[in-house]
Design a protein around this motif. Sequence first.
Motif, PDB file in Angstrom:
ATOM      1  N   PRO A  34       0.807  -1.224   0.000  1.00  0.00           N
ATOM      2  CA  PRO A  34       0.000   0.000   0.000  1.00  0.00           C
ATOM      3  C   PRO A  34       0.838   1.272   0.000  1.00  0.00           C
ATOM      4  O   PRO A  34       0.310   2.350  -0.240  1.00  0.00           O
ATOM      5  N   LYS A  35       2.135   1.147   0.245  1.00  0.00           N
ATOM      6  CA  LYS A  35       2.981   2.352   0.283  1.00  0.00           C
ATOM      7  C   LYS A  35       3.506   2.748  -1.094  1.00  0.00           C
ATOM      8  O   LYS A  35       4.141   3.789  -1.225  1.00  0.00           O
ATOM      9  N   LEU A  36       3.269   1.886  -2.087  1.00  0.00           N
ATOM     10  CA  LEU A  36       3.704   2.205  -3.452  1.00  0.00           C
ATOM     11  C   LEU A  36       2.549   2.822  -4.221  1.00  0.00           C
ATOM     12  O   LEU A  36       1.394   2.436  -4.031  1.00  0.00           O
ATOM     13  N   ASP A  37       2.846   3.789  -5.081  1.00  0.00           N
ATOM     14  CA  ASP A  37       1.761   4.204  -5.957  1.00  0.00           C
ATOM     15  C   ASP A  37       1.704   3.235  -7.142  1.00  0.00           C
ATOM     16  O   ASP A  37       2.540   2.330  -7.271  1.00  0.00           O
ATOM     17  N   THR A  38       0.684   3.357  -7.959  1.00  0.00           N
ATOM     18  CA  THR A  38       0.436   2.347  -8.985  1.00  0.00           C
ATOM     19  C   THR A  38       1.627   2.174  -9.921  1.00  0.00           C
ATOM     20  O   THR A  38       2.041   1.049 -10.233  1.00  0.00           O
ATOM     21  N   GLU A  40       4.748   2.768  -9.407  1.00  0.00           N
ATOM     22  CA  GLU A  40       5.841   2.076  -8.736  1.00  0.00           C
ATOM     23  C   GLU A  40       5.562   0.581  -8.617  1.00  0.00           C
ATOM     24  O   GLU A  40       6.458  -0.253  -8.807  1.00  0.00           O
ATOM     25  N   PRO A  46      -8.258  -1.290  -2.520  1.00  0.00           N
ATOM     26  CA  PRO A  46      -9.556  -0.833  -2.023  1.00  0.00           C
ATOM     27  C   PRO A  46     -10.639  -0.884  -3.104  1.00  0.00           C
ATOM     28  O   PRO A  46     -11.817  -0.916  -2.791  1.00  0.00           O
ATOM     29  N   GLY A  47     -10.258  -0.894  -4.381  1.00  0.00           N
ATOM     30  CA  GLY A  47     -11.258  -0.916  -5.449  1.00  0.00           C
ATOM     31  C   GLY A  47     -10.817  -1.800  -6.594  1.00  0.00           C
ATOM     32  O   GLY A  47      -9.636  -2.130  -6.732  1.00  0.00           O
ATOM     33  N   ALA A  74      -8.201  -0.372  -9.575  1.00  0.00           N
ATOM     34  CA  ALA A  74      -6.782  -0.473  -9.257  1.00  0.00           C
ATOM     35  C   ALA A  74      -6.336  -1.931  -9.266  1.00  0.00           C
ATOM     36  O   ALA A  74      -5.241  -2.263  -9.726  1.00  0.00           O
ATOM     37  N   THR A  87      -5.998  -2.976 -12.927  1.00  0.00           N
ATOM     38  CA  THR A  87      -4.829  -2.344 -13.546  1.00  0.00           C
ATOM     39  C   THR A  87      -3.551  -3.082 -13.184  1.00  0.00           C
ATOM     40  O   THR A  87      -2.746  -3.441 -14.044  1.00  0.00           O
ATOM     41  N   PRO A 142       3.694  -7.891  14.666  1.00  0.00           N
ATOM     42  CA  PRO A 142       3.221  -6.858  13.738  1.00  0.00           C
ATOM     43  C   PRO A 142       3.891  -5.529  14.083  1.00  0.00           C
ATOM     44  O   PRO A 142       4.050  -5.207  15.253  1.00  0.00           O
ATOM     45  N   ARG A 149       9.449   2.452   3.941  1.00  0.00           N
ATOM     46  CA  ARG A 149       8.724   3.699   3.782  1.00  0.00           C
ATOM     47  C   ARG A 149       7.845   3.937   4.996  1.00  0.00           C
ATOM     48  O   ARG A 149       7.419   3.008   5.674  1.00  0.00           O
ATOM     49  N   LYS A 150       7.520   5.193   5.227  1.00  0.00           N
ATOM     50  CA  LYS A 150       6.597   5.537   6.315  1.00  0.00           C
ATOM     51  C   LYS A 150       5.192   5.144   5.929  1.00  0.00           C
ATOM     52  O   LYS A 150       4.843   5.205   4.751  1.00  0.00           O
ATOM     53  N   PRO A 151       4.323   4.799   6.860  1.00  0.00           N
ATOM     54  CA  PRO A 151       4.641   4.679   8.286  1.00  0.00           C
ATOM     55  C   PRO A 151       5.375   3.385   8.557  1.00  0.00           C
ATOM     56  O   PRO A 151       5.017   2.339   8.033  1.00  0.00           O
ATOM     57  N   ALA A 152       6.387   3.480   9.387  1.00  0.00           N
ATOM     58  CA  ALA A 152       7.210   2.319   9.688  1.00  0.00           C
ATOM     59  C   ALA A 152       7.570   2.314  11.164  1.00  0.00           C
ATOM     60  O   ALA A 152       7.704   3.364  11.774  1.00  0.00           O
TER      61      ALA A 152
END
Lengths: 311, 311, 311, 311
Positions: free
Chosen positions: B53-57, B59, B83-84, B87, B90, B256, B279-282
């Motif tokens: 979830p920390k990567l954009d599409t 990436e 979430p949808g 995405a 894709t 976790p 990447r944050k949040p970490a």
Amino acid sequence: MLDATASGVYVIAVTPFHDDGRLDDASADRMVDFYRGCGVTGLTILGVMGEAPKLDTEEAIGFSRRVIARCGALPVIVGVSAPGFAAMRTLARSAMDAGAAGVMIAPPPGTVRTDDQIVAYFAQAVEAVGTDVPFVVQDYPQANGVMMAPSAIRRIVEAHASCVMLKHEDWPGLEKLTAVRRLMAEGAMRRVAILTGNGGVFLDFEMERGADGAMTGYAFPDMLVDVVRLQKAGERDAAHDLFDAHLSLMRYEQQPGPGLAVRKHILKLRGAILSDAQRKPATPLSPLARAEVSYLLVRLAERDARAKGLG
Amino acid sequence: MLDATASGVYVIAVTPFHDDGRLDDASADRMVDFYRGCGVTGLTILGVMGEAPKLDTEEAIGFSRRVIARCGALPVIVGVSAPGFAAMRTLARSAMDAGAAGVMIAPPPGTVRTDDQIVAYFAQAVEAVGTDVPFVVQDYPQANGVMMAPSAIRRIVEAHASCVMLKHEDWPGLEKLTAVRRLMAEGAMRRVAILTGNGGVFLDFEMERGADGAMTGYAFPDMLVDVVRLQKAGERDAAHDLFDAHLSLMRYEQQPGPGLAVRKHILKLRGAILSDAQRKPATPLSPLARAEVSYLLVRLAERDARAKGLG
Amino acid sequence: MLDATASGVYVIAVTPFHDDGRLDDASADRMVDFYRGCGVTGLTILGVMGEAPKLDTEEAIGFSRRVIARCGALPVIVGVSAPGFAAMRTLARSAMDAGAAGVMIAPPPGTVRTDDQIVAYFAQAVEAVGTDVPFVVQDYPQANGVMMAPSAIRRIVEAHASCVMLKHEDWPGLEKLTAVRRLMAEGAMRRVAILTGNGGVFLDFEMERGADGAMTGYAFPDMLVDVVRLQKAGERDAAHDLFDAHLSLMRYEQQPGPGLAVRKHILKLRGAILSDAQRKPATPLSPLARAEVSYLLVRLAERDARAKGLG
Amino acid sequence: MLDATASGVYVIAVTPFHDDGRLDDASADRMVDFYRGCGVTGLTILGVMGEAPKLDTEEAIGFSRRVIARCGALPVIVGVSAPGFAAMRTLARSAMDAGAAGVMIAPPPGTVRTDDQIVAYFAQAVEAVGTDVPFVVQDYPQANGVMMAPSAIRRIVEAHASCVMLKHEDWPGLEKLTAVRRLMAEGAMRRVAILTGNGGVFLDFEMERGADGAMTGYAFPDMLVDVVRLQKAGERDAAHDLFDAHLSLMRYEQQPGPGLAVRKHILKLRGAILSDAQRKPATPLSPLARAEVSYLLVRLAERDARAKGLG
């Protein structure tokens, strides 16, 4: 650019689709014109009720560009809540480049719970979108399970000059709204705008408790505009009369799930969009529900006619 | 292409970053080579522990292409939970085009709860990614709050020929694993592969309960490979001896939050990646935690040396 | 009376039933004697793993009286968590009258979430049980969804002189334990005892992080006693060796649901109770699980023999 | 004894306390007389809004005996939901001995999630209270997080002849109500009574969707009685007119937390109880909220006067 003096109605815009699920550009334009005609102060796009998570990034960027362009001088706030900060940053920067007035941010479900975690989340979000981007804190525990105490909101506002607005939609929320306003009055917290959500079903009293306006998507934004105006003008009874006339339908539209189908159905009836299609997953409007909405619309029209006849 | 006869270890790969948060291509290659050297059957990328979830599409697409290319004949499963569905689609189409063996799907938190809702969700997901794409059902209620009864898993498997694998990581899960296998044995449900997760901390018995292997990211995938091999060869005591030697560290890594920092730290120590940055949040590794990991690593090495000395 | 200098092992006692579900008085006595023989410092009864919610008030009072009487000088902490304060008060007063050393309190699920709400909850609980009753704050978010920040724990401890102990079982929890101890070291917070739970699976490092002991119900409390003793004596490697020998079984017993069946089964095998019956709802031990436990017990015994043979 | 032909309004009764928190017997009697005067069909006591968890067992038994005695021929349903089956059984048997018409059961939060788990829970509950005790299934996911699919409700009804009623308060719930009624119409499920809750805010349409009446505690039960009667008589518009006149106040009273304070405040104003005290934890009515309620009551009275003047 959005700032802390904002007020009025920022309507939560739907995202119009064709029946086959593609983004409907013509309806996007039409919708902007419709909302403008209702007298709203601005638009908020890609919110929870804007089916934001159902768009991929490219679509979200394209849609926000189109709406912003059509809006012209009408300010647009873009919802950029995302499971991660890279996606949030990508969308936020793109939206601001396209001329957005600001962005709206809510934490994702499941990751932050304590006051400290909430405050830390917004610090990272601000770092991601940039300190130059005005942002709205969305307080919406029913959707994400994140319960923000007034003291946590205070810490976020105090930590970030770019925080200009609270979208208040905790429920119940009247006492919380009063508590946040009291912190501002006492000087414990910088004053920011407060607009309220939750389909508008407490807008009557929220205005009396200190809200600056509404940020919600009820299919009669013209009514929201009038209620906000009447309350600001001190015409309390008139505001409540108008509000009460709509409450039965507002309550019906506020149902999670079918609510969005109701909203899009009415917006289509009112000519704001050409199709009431939603992307999956979607709760369709059953024939029974459609008939119930018709019944409520007829009653609303009759009451309206009566009011004008008597007035 | 992944099919229902899959078995072995599909390691949950980390996503390597530079210290400044950019994707680290060199480490991605290095990591593939490291995992290959550990004897894994395949890789699963962009899972929960892959910071997906920390990567954009863009990436995510770029990273998956690079890993798939480097893997060559080694099959790669790509996590496409989103979430949808836009995405999800894709990313899934892009991954399959790039040569992925299949995709992995888990429902998002908060949207589906009843058996019927779970089954309906996967029907929509299959429609989104395409019926030609082999997929893994990820059963991970600790992460998303979605509790899948064996009967719901059965319905998903029966409804979709493209469902080839269950990633089993409900906890506790031994009886559930047995229940699912029993449905298969009784002919109530087509046989699909079952790989297990949860950091591997029940892999010893999961193999005895009918798992075909592991899909988890413990920093010693070579041990997972050996445990799976020993159990398949019927060398139960040897499998448990090896497993028990690692359990103290596995437990430590399965926490976790700090768990991923532990994993990346060890992978860096082992030369698999050049930086243990997240990447944050970490949740960073505190000096105390780092010392605890060192202590566990030393103990592991000593036990290993003893085992070889005695062997 | 329990005070803030407490340390050692307060074993979370099971509640023994006959096969038909009635409370088993003879086993209650036997169990006390068994625990005493294991060298525990005290008992904690009517905790989550003591099936407390399955007893009606009269039974809870009767059971606590019997155990307290049998314990004699051995201190007994009574879990009094309840959905409401009237029931909490009734049980707490009755337990203290019978000679309990103190009570343990956790908030119920779903009612408190923010730091302020958590602090307010404990204020009301203290008012209910009385300011003269020493109490343990149980921090157990996995069970009740209440996430207590160290700052919230600090406020509770500072507000109530009768707060003498923290039962720490957040997971993961090592850094939190360190954070709480640091607040005490810095003088920001009065020193209280910290005992740890979660089945003991992190007791090795929790002792090194500043815990005063354990409050958990693993079926080999004698091992917990030894680990606590060894760590206090600075014999780190010996503590870890002993701990690691048990970890495979501890992990198996810590599974929510079947875990209690495992625990009662072993306690019955060890002669501590006459029946391993649980009241409904209960997850029974399947034949496969029973065999797995046997296997783990055999391996434990062999390791023990080896350790003695080599020693 | 309650049976599946029940209909009308079973008002969710409050539990009256003195200002110091003791149960107020005189008000309990007075309240029964008030509700009777409103024309209700029966009472449901010790529900969520009856502050049931705040009473200890002895108090709950005493209160239910007193109310049942005062009610005479008016049937009383007693909420017996409890964290465990021993307490549930104790209260249920005592209530039935005292002359209750039946009991109401909802699963506790956090323990059951899948369809199978829900069905199994009710099987154990029926075993606990006895198969001779008529019971109401309470479907209230907002309160306990348990999402019951219509198919799960069907299985419970089919499995237990003593299941005579569904208290429907999922939200949104109109389509679910229709789905359950359809299962009955198709013969897939025995017909049981369906009364609806949620403060009554959808009672208008729920009656049209097939509800037999209401089970909720709105402070004007006389209105609920009239709406149910009008809808049964086919006077749809009149029913909606009456309902809409109250909706603004109903919505205000339905707020979780302050809602109960509003309800008790109005019941006190109407002379039904002598004090609006709640036991802790309670959300008090702020001066602002009190003024808002007054405003709504005045508007309601004016509308009422107008309706009579015009009628």
